[in-house]
Design a protein around this motif. Structure first.
Motif, PDB file in Angstrom:
ATOM      1  N   SER A 225      -4.451   4.922   4.132  1.00  0.00           N
ATOM      2  CA  SER A 225      -3.358   4.817   4.970  1.00  0.00           C
ATOM      3  C   SER A 225      -2.149   6.025   4.723  1.00  0.00           C
ATOM      4  O   SER A 225      -2.381   6.656   3.975  1.00  0.00           O
ATOM      5  CB  SER A 225      -2.463   3.640   4.251  1.00  0.00           C
TER       6      SER A 225
ATOM      7  N   LEU B 138       2.563   3.333   7.518  1.00  0.00           N
ATOM      8  CA  LEU B 138       1.665   1.889   7.388  1.00  0.00           C
ATOM      9  C   LEU B 138       2.318   1.421   6.208  1.00  0.00           C
ATOM     10  O   LEU B 138       2.548   0.006   6.052  1.00  0.00           O
ATOM     11  CB  LEU B 138       0.105   2.187   7.351  1.00  0.00           C
TER      12      LEU B 138
ATOM     13  N   LYS C 107      -2.662  -3.567   0.997  1.00  0.00           N
ATOM     14  CA  LYS C 107      -2.140  -2.155   0.759  1.00  0.00           C
ATOM     15  C   LYS C 107      -2.683  -1.557  -0.231  1.00  0.00           C
ATOM     16  O   LYS C 107      -2.876  -0.478  -0.207  1.00  0.00           O
ATOM     17  CB  LYS C 107      -0.590  -2.654   0.466  1.00  0.00           C
TER      18      LYS C 107
END
Length: 327
Positions: A157, A161, A150
């Motif tokens: 992103s 997501l 992440k």
């Protein structure tokens, strides 16, 4: 007349390679390969139940459990070895690594150190809790990977997501809690005073219980000193002559997860548990390094917990080696 056999077992997923040695060093070793199947191995070893047989095998994920169950059910003496320790012995014997070579090396190890081997017993609950702990560790690794992913995708992103990764991370957290509670319930089935021990000691928790209590319960023949060594807290001495004398440090040969949990418990106990806080402060007042004092508190916790799981002869049935040890 009973015969003495020293057996080395090299275990893989599908088969087990055995090497049989006798006390007569002039006799050639006997090799046999069997499927890693309970019924096949049991049928073969039944013919040895009237002899003095000692088997050594290494921890191999869970592939060794089939052989372990057979030997336990037939009452044959065996010992589970740490692969890290035996690897040095096997490398010294032969530069080549094959299943047959390893089985021979283990059988030779068995014959040389038979009087010093620690006996092992099979216990379903012990293995089950270990399996739960392994699953928890796997989920923690996946959760860490998701968090790192992440962060690495932060610039590219989108919200969808991020939301998916957050949802997965939360689900993994919930699964970890569920597995811990399930493992704790299994633990309480044979250690009913778990709640009392935790409530009576500030800083202790479920993580410590499911990690260390099963070992303490099923290895009541061990001393506190042996448990300290088991978790990798015993000192590592490195000396040679008068010129080489390194400062002592812990050997770290035990389970790193158990040692990490003990460290966290010690840090908490130093703050909130009067008994261990005093131990820590006394060492600091004598000029000890903080890390040394923390390790001393970790050892004190192990000694205290061992006193709650005293020696019990019923836990060492079948352990007929000269030296008692780990299961």
């Amino acid at each position: 007349m009973k015969k003495d056999f020293f057996v080395g077992a090299d275990i893989s997923k599908d088969k087990v390679d055995f090497c049989f040695l006798t006390s007569d060093e002039s006799k050639k070793p006997k090799f046999i390969s069997l499927p890693n199947d309970y019924n096949v191995i049991e049928a073969y070893f039944k013919s040895f139940t009237s002899d003095n047989v000692t088997v050594v095998l290494e921890y191999t994920n869970n592939y060794h459990i089939t052989l372990q169950r057979v030997l336990n059910d037939l009452g044959i003496k065996y010992s589970l070895l740490n692969p890290e320790k035996t690897s040095y012995f096997l490398k010294h014997l032969n530069s080549k690594k094959t299943d047959i070579a390893d089985s021979y090396g283990l059988s030779l190890y068995c014959r040389i150190f038979s009087s010093e081997l620690n006996p092992t017993t099979y216990n379903k609950e012990y293995n089950l809790i270990n399996s739960y702990n392994s699953a928890i560790s796997l989920l923690i690794k996946i959760q860490t990977q998701l968090k790192n992913f992440k962060k690495s995708q932060k610039l590219v992103s989108d919200n969808q997501l991020d939301e998916i990764i957050t949802t997965l991370t939360n689900q993994l957290t919930q699964l970890q809690k569920k597995l811990k509670l399930m493992a704790y319930e299994i633990l309480k089935s044979f250690v009913p005073n778990c709640d009392e021990i935790i409530k009576a000691n500030n800083g202790f928790g479920v993580d410590l219980a499911i990690s260390l209590f099963p070992n303490l319960h099923f290895n009541r023949d061990k001393t506190a000193k042996q448990f300290i060594s088991f978790v990798g807290l015993s000192p590592r001495i490195y000396e040679s002559g008068s010129s080489v004398k390194k400062s002592q440090c812990i050997n770290k040969k035990g389970n790193p997860k158990t040692r990490r949990i003990l460290f966290l418990v010690a840090m908490s106990a130093i703050r909130y548990n009067a008994k261990f806080k005093q131990r820590y402060e006394n060492l600091i007042s004598k000029g000890k390094n903080k890390k040394v004092a923390i390790v001393a508190v970790m050892c004190a916790i192990v000694r205290y917990l061992k006193s709650l799981f005293p020696f019990d002869e019923s836990f060492i049935n079948g352990k007929s080696f000269n030296k008692l040890g780990a299961s």
